[in-house]
Design a protein around this motif. Sequence first.
Motif, PDB file in Angstrom:
ATOM      1  N   SER B 390       0.768  -1.304   0.037  1.00  0.00           N
ATOM      2  CA  SER B 390      -0.001   0.185   0.053  1.00  0.00           C
ATOM      3  C   SER B 390       0.878   1.373   0.149  1.00  0.00           C
ATOM      4  O   SER B 390       0.496   2.290  -0.687  1.00  0.00           O
ATOM      5  CB  SER B 390      -0.924  -0.126   1.259  1.00  0.00           C
ATOM      6  OG  SER B 390      -0.225  -0.330   2.232  1.00  0.00           O
ATOM      7  N   VAL B 391       2.002   1.257   0.646  1.00  0.00           N
ATOM      8  CA  VAL B 391       2.666   2.510   0.727  1.00  0.00           C
ATOM      9  C   VAL B 391       3.422   2.481  -0.400  1.00  0.00           C
ATOM     10  O   VAL B 391       3.640   3.816  -1.062  1.00  0.00           O
ATOM     11  CB  VAL B 391       3.959   2.469   1.912  1.00  0.00           C
ATOM     12  CG1 VAL B 391       4.947   3.650   2.108  1.00  0.00           C
ATOM     13  CG2 VAL B 391       3.166   2.442   3.237  1.00  0.00           C
ATOM     14  N   ASN B 392       3.864   1.528  -0.905  1.00  0.00           N
ATOM     15  CA  ASN B 392       4.554   1.716  -2.382  1.00  0.00           C
ATOM     16  C   ASN B 392       3.732   2.226  -3.482  1.00  0.00           C
ATOM     17  O   ASN B 392       4.145   3.021  -4.408  1.00  0.00           O
ATOM     18  CB  ASN B 392       5.379   0.334  -2.682  1.00  0.00           C
ATOM     19  CG  ASN B 392       6.426   0.372  -2.133  1.00  0.00           C
ATOM     20  OD1 ASN B 392       7.344   1.201  -1.704  1.00  0.00           O
ATOM     21  ND2 ASN B 392       6.965  -0.943  -1.961  1.00  0.00           N
ATOM     22  N   ILE B 393       2.627   1.727  -3.562  1.00  0.00           N
ATOM     23  CA  ILE B 393       1.664   2.085  -4.564  1.00  0.00           C
ATOM     24  C   ILE B 393       1.188   3.752  -4.283  1.00  0.00           C
ATOM     25  O   ILE B 393       1.064   4.590  -5.155  1.00  0.00           O
ATOM     26  CB  ILE B 393       0.136   1.468  -4.045  1.00  0.00           C
ATOM     27  CG1 ILE B 393       0.423   0.039  -4.806  1.00  0.00           C
ATOM     28  CG2 ILE B 393      -0.887   1.775  -5.117  1.00  0.00           C
ATOM     29  CD1 ILE B 393      -0.655  -1.123  -4.578  1.00  0.00           C
ATOM     30  N   MET B 394       0.877   4.021  -3.016  1.00  0.00           N
ATOM     31  CA  MET B 394       0.574   5.589  -2.662  1.00  0.00           C
ATOM     32  C   MET B 394       1.839   6.231  -3.291  1.00  0.00           C
ATOM     33  O   MET B 394       1.718   7.459  -3.608  1.00  0.00           O
ATOM     34  CB  MET B 394       0.238   5.987  -1.308  1.00  0.00           C
ATOM     35  CG  MET B 394      -0.857   5.070  -0.806  1.00  0.00           C
ATOM     36  SD  MET B 394      -2.266   5.078  -2.158  1.00  0.00           S
ATOM     37  CE  MET B 394      -3.416   4.112  -1.331  1.00  0.00           C
ATOM     38  N   LEU B 395       3.176   5.997  -2.922  1.00  0.00           N
ATOM     39  CA  LEU B 395       4.289   6.793  -3.360  1.00  0.00           C
ATOM     40  C   LEU B 395       4.354   6.720  -4.767  1.00  0.00           C
ATOM     41  O   LEU B 395       4.798   7.968  -5.489  1.00  0.00           O
ATOM     42  CB  LEU B 395       5.652   5.953  -2.704  1.00  0.00           C
ATOM     43  CG  LEU B 395       5.960   6.011  -1.430  1.00  0.00           C
ATOM     44  CD1 LEU B 395       6.932   5.064  -0.878  1.00  0.00           C
ATOM     45  CD2 LEU B 395       6.082   7.479  -1.114  1.00  0.00           C
ATOM     46  N   THR B 396       3.798   5.792  -5.352  1.00  0.00           N
ATOM     47  CA  THR B 396       3.651   5.744  -7.230  1.00  0.00           C
ATOM     48  C   THR B 396       2.580   6.799  -7.546  1.00  0.00           C
ATOM     49  O   THR B 396       2.866   7.508  -8.379  1.00  0.00           O
ATOM     50  CB  THR B 396       3.424   4.395  -7.533  1.00  0.00           C
ATOM     51  OG1 THR B 396       4.249   3.436  -7.008  1.00  0.00           O
ATOM     52  CG2 THR B 396       3.611   4.472  -9.109  1.00  0.00           C
ATOM     53  N   VAL B 397       1.846   7.130  -6.686  1.00  0.00           N
ATOM     54  CA  VAL B 397       0.399   8.116  -6.973  1.00  0.00           C
ATOM     55  C   VAL B 397       1.378   9.322  -6.910  1.00  0.00           C
ATOM     56  O   VAL B 397       1.127  10.310  -7.754  1.00  0.00           O
ATOM     57  CB  VAL B 397      -0.496   8.047  -5.953  1.00  0.00           C
ATOM     58  CG1 VAL B 397      -1.534   9.034  -6.163  1.00  0.00           C
ATOM     59  CG2 VAL B 397      -1.335   6.846  -6.194  1.00  0.00           C
ATOM     60  N   LEU B 398       2.238   9.530  -5.887  1.00  0.00           N
ATOM     61  CA  LEU B 398       2.895  11.015  -5.814  1.00  0.00           C
ATOM     62  C   LEU B 398       3.799  11.103  -6.804  1.00  0.00           C
ATOM     63  O   LEU B 398       4.139  12.243  -7.392  1.00  0.00           O
ATOM     64  CB  LEU B 398       3.588  11.028  -4.451  1.00  0.00           C
ATOM     65  CG  LEU B 398       2.723  11.116  -3.353  1.00  0.00           C
ATOM     66  CD1 LEU B 398       3.499  11.165  -1.920  1.00  0.00           C
ATOM     67  CD2 LEU B 398       1.442  12.088  -3.185  1.00  0.00           C
ATOM     68  N   LEU B 399       4.432   9.870  -7.276  1.00  0.00           N
ATOM     69  CA  LEU B 399       5.436  10.112  -8.543  1.00  0.00           C
ATOM     70  C   LEU B 399       4.742  10.549  -9.725  1.00  0.00           C
ATOM     71  O   LEU B 399       5.001  11.494 -10.397  1.00  0.00           O
ATOM     72  CB  LEU B 399       6.141   8.662  -8.618  1.00  0.00           C
ATOM     73  CG  LEU B 399       7.106   8.725  -9.871  1.00  0.00           C
ATOM     74  CD1 LEU B 399       8.278   9.308  -9.436  1.00  0.00           C
ATOM     75  CD2 LEU B 399       7.534   7.355 -10.166  1.00  0.00           C
ATOM     76  N   ALA B 400       3.498  10.007  -9.905  1.00  0.00           N
ATOM     77  CA  ALA B 400       2.778  10.267 -11.045  1.00  0.00           C
ATOM     78  C   ALA B 400       1.984  11.766 -11.063  1.00  0.00           C
ATOM     79  O   ALA B 400       1.884  12.282 -11.895  1.00  0.00           O
ATOM     80  CB  ALA B 400       1.496   9.414 -11.248  1.00  0.00           C
ATOM     81  N   VAL B 401       1.853  12.175  -9.807  1.00  0.00           N
ATOM     82  CA  VAL B 401       1.429  13.520  -9.459  1.00  0.00           C
ATOM     83  C   VAL B 401       2.415  14.563 -10.038  1.00  0.00           C
ATOM     84  O   VAL B 401       2.277  15.407 -10.745  1.00  0.00           O
ATOM     85  CB  VAL B 401       1.160  13.787  -8.019  1.00  0.00           C
ATOM     86  CG1 VAL B 401       1.008  15.173  -7.833  1.00  0.00           C
ATOM     87  CG2 VAL B 401      -0.296  13.301  -7.702  1.00  0.00           C
ATOM     88  N   HIS B 402       3.671  14.187  -9.648  1.00  0.00           N
ATOM     89  CA  HIS B 402       4.897  15.135  -9.925  1.00  0.00           C
ATOM     90  C   HIS B 402       5.209  15.289 -11.565  1.00  0.00           C
ATOM     91  O   HIS B 402       5.426  15.997 -12.077  1.00  0.00           O
ATOM     92  CB  HIS B 402       6.096  14.900  -9.371  1.00  0.00           C
ATOM     93  CG  HIS B 402       7.208  15.680  -9.710  1.00  0.00           C
ATOM     94  ND1 HIS B 402       7.503  17.046  -9.417  1.00  0.00           N
ATOM     95  CD2 HIS B 402       8.435  15.274 -10.443  1.00  0.00           C
ATOM     96  CE1 HIS B 402       8.439  17.538  -9.935  1.00  0.00           C
ATOM     97  NE2 HIS B 402       9.207  16.598 -10.428  1.00  0.00           N
ATOM     98  N   CYS B 403       5.149  13.932 -12.228  1.00  0.00           N
ATOM     99  CA  CYS B 403       5.198  13.625 -13.534  1.00  0.00           C
ATOM    100  C   CYS B 403       4.218  14.474 -14.319  1.00  0.00           C
ATOM    101  O   CYS B 403       4.459  14.956 -15.408  1.00  0.00           O
ATOM    102  CB  CYS B 403       5.141  12.244 -14.071  1.00  0.00           C
ATOM    103  SG  CYS B 403       6.695  11.335 -13.387  1.00  0.00           S
ATOM    104  N   GLY B 404       3.045  14.426 -13.738  1.00  0.00           N
ATOM    105  CA  GLY B 404       1.767  15.121 -14.269  1.00  0.00           C
ATOM    106  C   GLY B 404       2.079  16.792 -14.446  1.00  0.00           C
ATOM    107  O   GLY B 404       1.845  17.284 -15.157  1.00  0.00           O
ATOM    108  N   LEU B 405       2.400  17.280 -13.243  1.00  0.00           N
ATOM    109  CA  LEU B 405       2.732  18.711 -12.968  1.00  0.00           C
ATOM    110  C   LEU B 405       3.949  18.731 -13.949  1.00  0.00           C
ATOM    111  O   LEU B 405       3.710  20.118 -14.382  1.00  0.00           O
ATOM    112  CB  LEU B 405       2.912  18.845 -11.489  1.00  0.00           C
ATOM    113  CG  LEU B 405       1.800  18.599 -10.464  1.00  0.00           C
ATOM    114  CD1 LEU B 405       2.338  18.850  -9.259  1.00  0.00           C
ATOM    115  CD2 LEU B 405       0.737  19.562 -10.715  1.00  0.00           C
ATOM    116  N   LEU B 406       4.797  18.144 -14.220  1.00  0.00           N
ATOM    117  CA  LEU B 406       5.716  18.632 -14.842  1.00  0.00           C
ATOM    118  C   LEU B 406       5.478  18.881 -16.649  1.00  0.00           C
ATOM    119  O   LEU B 406       6.200  19.653 -17.338  1.00  0.00           O
ATOM    120  CB  LEU B 406       6.933  17.355 -15.070  1.00  0.00           C
ATOM    121  CG  LEU B 406       7.934  17.339 -13.988  1.00  0.00           C
ATOM    122  CD1 LEU B 406       8.932  16.175 -14.215  1.00  0.00           C
ATOM    123  CD2 LEU B 406       8.778  18.762 -14.063  1.00  0.00           C
TER     124      LEU B 406
END
Lengths: 149, 412
Positions: B390-406
């Motif tokens: 669960s923690v790794n999946i949520m961290l991936t969400v945060l990674l995707a948020v940053h990639c999307g914002l870029l």
Amino acid sequence: MKMLFELLTIAALGFLTLQMGFSCRKTDAGEGAAQAAWTVRALRLQPAKRTLWSLLAGLPSGSGDSAGLPLDSCFLGNGLFDDCKVDAAGPRIRLYLNVQEDQIWLTVLTGSIVIGGSRYRRDPRSRIAIHDLDRIKLRDIELEFVKRR
Amino acid sequence: MSFPIYVIYSAGLFLWTISSIHYDSPLPAAQYGLGQLLILAALTIMFMADKGKKAIPGLVIAAVFCSLGLSIAYRFAGEKASIQLEDVYTGDLISMIVVFFIVYLLIRFTNIYRIKLINLLAGGGLLLAVYGARLTSALTGGSYLYFGGIMIFGWALLAFPFTAAFLISRREDSYVRGNVRSLPWNLMLMLLYVIILFAGCVLCNEFGLILIIGLTATVLFFIRCRNLLTKCFYTISCAGAAVLSAMKVPHVHDRMQIWLHPAAAAGSEDLAGKAESVLYLFRHLGQAGLWGRGIGSLPVSYYPTLNTDHVMVTLINDYSLILAGLVLALSLFFIRWLLTLPDGLCGYDRYLNLTTALLFGFLILVHTASNLGSFLTAGIGFPWISEGSSVNIMLTVLLAVHCGLLGKKAIS
């Protein structure tokens, strides 16, 4: 064989780390700076009195200058730690600017300013609405707020 | 250029791991290989989709960490009773990749994440998860860690950045007591929210979450708060709460004793088995040397969390000090990458990104410090290298948020 794979892994990771280090230095992604919504233009009304303090504070010595204001809040004044410094002569002046899209809410925290002939003194509870092209006077400096289109 | 080097690295790591540990069943190796292929496929898609290549450096670093996570998972596969796909790292990886692309597309091409209701729901949902965990979940190691089958740490990683960004980026329309020198109400609301969240975490006995959220919220608060007295009061309150918890909460007190007096803790019968990970490094670092003692050399019975909260100890002992050092260097570059953002984004996006970067930074910092004995054991895993679906999946969400914002354009 294990040693060979270990060396290969670590060498590739080392190379990758070096490359990431270089790519971080030359990144052009930006620093995430906010877009300025307003411009504040400063105009000196009389010759500046250069003091050791203004020299140390690195205040601009020209007769005019301008800065962009993003949609945020900031301190504007003649102190060393103010976000937006102006080279106004005399005692301390400190203003709190709450920059919004349609107007700027200005609060006088220290000293006094003049807007349209009226003097506003220190009052942390009051907010003065500043609109496009409004001008305020901080002793020998006049500031004009211009909304960016 | 980073892409082919990553391929060489992942292939080398795969062969190194497989040649170090042999299992009777071919399933662990097959899962490991499948995981590597999935990462490669995801990276290739992003490499082709991301025209500006701004997201690639961070994604490659994340892929490096995921590859290490696969290797660690393979290394500990023999200790597990089940080798079903949903119970192993490769299964998590499938979820992570799917979630990444969904969130990436949503953030990059839509603005629905900025909707007020969604952010309020995220904030409320997090409180519900924390208090719900206390009411509904079973005790796990003395703490109430799960709500709805997902760790509350994971819920917090998902919801807190959105809630914090929403509250911080609100317009300053009013102030406490109507005085501009006081706190603006949006910041006051954020403080109240964090306090309510912390109270729930205390009830759940989840002090690792308090630490990470507390550190992140403190940085955000100090950036936004412009009143020195309030900052001083906040600092004293936090320090007081930390001292109180170190004195009154038994397991925090134990960990503090281990951190401050490791030699005495090793001989204490009350602390038997709790100081081993820190002491192991002190005792065996010389033997591990620069090149490590070989994958699989550290028995998991030595400490039960060598693939989660103490994965850095495993990296140093098994995979070598050099590799662990390179991982930490890459982590620094990863945080640097997370802090880059196109100019001209709105306040909400900038604070969302900042909160994400701070969370990653503090996770890595606290994990590393805990494992090296520089800080008390905090029960925090290393992003993607530690197991924890669960923690790794949520961290991936945060990674995707940053990639999307870029990939987003500046607001006009």
